[in-house]
Enzyme design. Sequence first.
Site, mmCIF file in Angstrom:
data_model
loop_
_atom_site.group_PDB
_atom_site.id
_atom_site.type_symbol
_atom_site.label_atom_id
_atom_site.label_comp_id
_atom_site.label_asym_id
_atom_site.label_seq_id
_atom_site.Cartn_x
_atom_site.Cartn_y
_atom_site.Cartn_z
ATOM 1 N N CYS A 2 -5.474 -25.436 119.245
ATOM 2 C CA CYS A 2 -4.453 -26.431 118.947
ATOM 3 C C CYS A 2 -4.803 -27.132 117.643
ATOM 4 C CB CYS A 2 -4.379 -27.461 120.079
ATOM 5 S SG CYS A 2 -4.159 -26.735 121.731
ATOM 6 N N ARG A 50 0.176 -28.048 120.294
ATOM 7 C CA ARG A 50 -0.399 -27.188 121.323
ATOM 8 C C ARG A 50 -0.042 -25.714 121.152
ATOM 9 N NH1 ARG A 50 0.824 -26.803 127.845
ATOM 10 N NH2 ARG A 50 -1.030 -25.565 128.329
ATOM 11 N N ILE A 53 -2.572 -21.673 126.065
ATOM 12 C CA ILE A 53 -3.400 -20.514 126.420
ATOM 13 C C ILE A 53 -3.760 -20.527 127.904
ATOM 14 C CG2 ILE A 53 -5.556 -19.293 125.963
ATOM 15 C CD1 ILE A 53 -3.646 -19.219 123.591
ATOM 16 N N GLY A 77 -9.424 -26.148 121.456
ATOM 17 C CA GLY A 77 -10.441 -25.171 121.828
ATOM 18 C C GLY A 77 -10.294 -24.699 123.258
ATOM 19 N N GLU A 78 -11.376 -24.152 123.783
ATOM 20 C CA GLU A 78 -11.421 -23.687 125.173
ATOM 21 C C GLU A 78 -12.812 -23.975 125.744
ATOM 22 O OE1 GLU A 78 -8.638 -22.602 126.298
ATOM 23 O OE2 GLU A 78 -7.577 -21.891 124.509
ATOM 24 N N ASP A 98 -8.187 -26.364 131.384
ATOM 25 C CA ASP A 98 -9.534 -26.820 131.032
ATOM 26 C C ASP A 98 -9.483 -28.201 130.377
ATOM 27 O OD1 ASP A 98 -8.242 -25.715 128.815
ATOM 28 O OD2 ASP A 98 -10.078 -24.976 127.893
ATOM 29 N N ILE A 284 -7.100 -2.744 110.852
ATOM 30 C CA ILE A 284 -6.362 -2.570 109.604
ATOM 31 C C ILE A 284 -7.064 -1.505 108.772
ATOM 32 C CG2 ILE A 284 -5.203 -4.790 109.419
ATOM 33 C CD1 ILE A 284 -7.471 -5.778 107.682
ATOM 34 N N SER A 358 -13.272 -11.261 118.570
ATOM 35 C CA SER A 358 -13.762 -10.686 117.313
ATOM 36 C C SER A 358 -15.274 -10.556 117.351
ATOM 37 C CB SER A 358 -13.332 -11.548 116.119
ATOM 38 O OG SER A 358 -14.267 -12.574 115.866
ATOM 39 N N GLY A 359 -15.816 -9.812 116.396
ATOM 40 C CA GLY A 359 -17.263 -9.591 116.324
ATOM 41 C C GLY A 359 -17.968 -10.544 115.378
#
Length: 620
Positions: A2, A50, A53, A77-78, A98, A284, A358-359
Site C-alpha cells: 500500500c 490500499r 492482498i 506491507g505484509e 494481518d 522477459i 522474486s530472487g
Amino acid sequence: MCGITGYILLSNNAPELKKSLEAATQSLLSRGPDNQATFLDKSIGLGHTRLSIIDTSNKANQPMTDHSGRYTLIFNGEIYNYRELANALEVDFNSTSDTEVLLYLLIEEGEECLTKLNGFFAFAFYDSKEESLLIARDRMGIKPLHYYQNGDFFAFGSEMKALLSYPIARKIDQQSLYWYLRLTYLPADMSMIAGIKKLQPGHFIRISNSCVKVESYWSLEEQSSFNGNYTDAKDQTVKLLEQSVQRRMIADVPLGSFLSGGTDSSAVVAMASKFDKDLHTFSIGYRDHDFFDETSFAELVAKKFNTNHITFSLTNDDLLNSLDSVLDYIDEPFADSSAIPTFILSQHVSKHIKVALSGDGADELFGGYYKHLAFQRSGENTLPNSIIKWLAPLLKALPSSRSSKSGNLARRAGKYAQLLQMKSYDKYWHLASFNALADELMINPPAYNLINSFIEKSQIKNGEINLNDFLDLDLKIVLPGDMLTKVDLMSMANSLEVRVPFLDKDLVAFARSLPPHYKVDKNRRKTVLQDAFEHILPKELHHRSKKGFEVPMLSWMKNELNTSINEVVFDEPFLKDQGVFNPLLVMGLKEKLFSQNPGDVHSTLWTIYVFQIWYKKWML
C-alpha cells in the site's frame, strides 16, 4: 502492499496541513488503487491507499481503528506470521487481515512487538489519548519510509512525492548529490532534498509531546553461529528457503513468480511449486539482444516444475518507449538503468497477478556479483595478480567500453589492476562506485566523508575487511539504496506487490553465519547456494555464468537519445544558471562520448540526465 502518509503537528504555529494530506494521499494512488482514505484527529492526519492482498473485503480497509476508538493504524506491507501472532491475542477480530492483528499487537506490546514480526513493512500507529505516534520500518528496508521534521510539524510518506505535497522547502543536499553521482543511487538515510530523510531499516520513530526520537530495534550486526559442515550448510539453505517461500504464499489474490533463468529465481520457483500446483511464472527476453536473452533457461525451469509460464519478448523500442514512464514515476534521482526492464516486467505481470515472488537479495547474501569474486581474488598472493599489477600502466591506456567484448574486458581488467593496489576497505568503494568524477562534477562538493562514517559505524579497524564484511556493507548500502528501491518503485508504479523470500529474517541470519569460502570459492560465486540446488534445478543451470542485462545506454546516447541528451545534459546556459554542476567538465563529456575510448562516460551522462529530468520536474 500500500501507500502511507501522514503528519503530526509539533507547535501551535504549525500550518494547516489537511489539504496537503489529501494531495499526499492522492500522489500514492498507484501503490493502492483499491481504496483510499484519510483520518484526522486533533494534531494528526493519516492517509492510506490500499492494494488489497489479504482479506480483500472492506473490513480490512485503512486507516484502521480499534474497537475503543483510541488507536489507529496505517500499514504498508505484509506480516507473514500474523496467524500465529493472532492466536496469542485474546481479541474478537472483525476481519481476517494481518493489519488488524498488527493493530492489536501494537496496542498490547507497543514497539516491543517489532522483533516478533516476520515480514516487510512500514507503518504508523497512533494513540489518540497520548497523542503519540509510532512509526517503524522492516529489518532489511524492503518497504520504504521517508520523513521530514521542522519545529512546527513532522511528516512522512512511502515515497518522496508524498512528502513534497507538504510545505517543505526544496533545496539540494550536497552530500546526497555527491553520493548519487558516485553510486547512481542514494545510500543510507540520505535524500536529495535537504531535511528529508529515510528511516533506516530496523528502526522506529517515537513522537510524543512534540519530541521526536529515532531508535533501532534490530541491527545487522546481530550474529548467529554455524557449527555444521558444507553438506549441512547446503541442506539448511534449501530448508530455510522452502520455509520462507511457504510463508510468502499467503494471499487472497492471484500470486506468481518472476523467473529469469538464474539460480536465485529458479530456486524460489522450485520451492513455490511445492505449494501451488498452478503456479504462474514470468520472464522477459530481449529480441534485439540475443547475448543477454536467457529465456531458454527460464523455460527449462518452468517445464521441470510444470508452471504456467509466460515470456515477454522485448525489443529495443519497448525499452525506449518505457523510458518516459520510468523517469516520470521516480520522485528522487535514481540512475540504475535496470529499472527500465524491471518496470516493463512489472507492467506485464500486473495484468495477470497482484503478487509476485522474486530472487532479489540472494546476490548480496551469498556473494553473487563479479565484484565479490574480484574482491576475494584480489587478496590472494598469486602469479596472475602479480602479472596484472605489472601490466597496470598498459591496461590503463587501453580503450575501454561496455559496448564491446574487448572493450569491456579491458575496462574490467583495468579496474581490477587498480584494486590490487588498495586496502581491502578501499576496495569496497572502488567496486561499488560507478563514477570517479563526483567531486569534479559538482560546483560545491561536500567536505564530509561518508566512507569514514561507515568505518566508524562498522567498527572496521585499519581499513581491513573480509568477504563477509563486504557482503554486510552491501546489505546496508546497495540492497536498500539500489536493489530494493528499484523493485519497490517499479512494481508499485504498476500496482504489483513483490515479495523477496531470500530476505526472510531466518535465512538472512543463517547466510551471514556461513564462512566466506562457502560463498565465493576459486572461480565460483554463490557456491553454497548453487550447490544446494544442483540436484533440484535443471542441470543446464549449474555452473553456468549468468549474463544479466545491460541496457544499451552508450548506443542510445549516440543515436536514439542523442537529441534529448543534448537538450537536457549539454545545455550550457542552463548549467551555468543552475549552479549545480561544473559546466566545463560536463560539456567535455560530449567529446568523450564520441571518442574511441568512451569508458563509462555513458554511466556518468545517464546519472546527470536522470538528475536533470528530476530537477526540472520537482525543483523548478
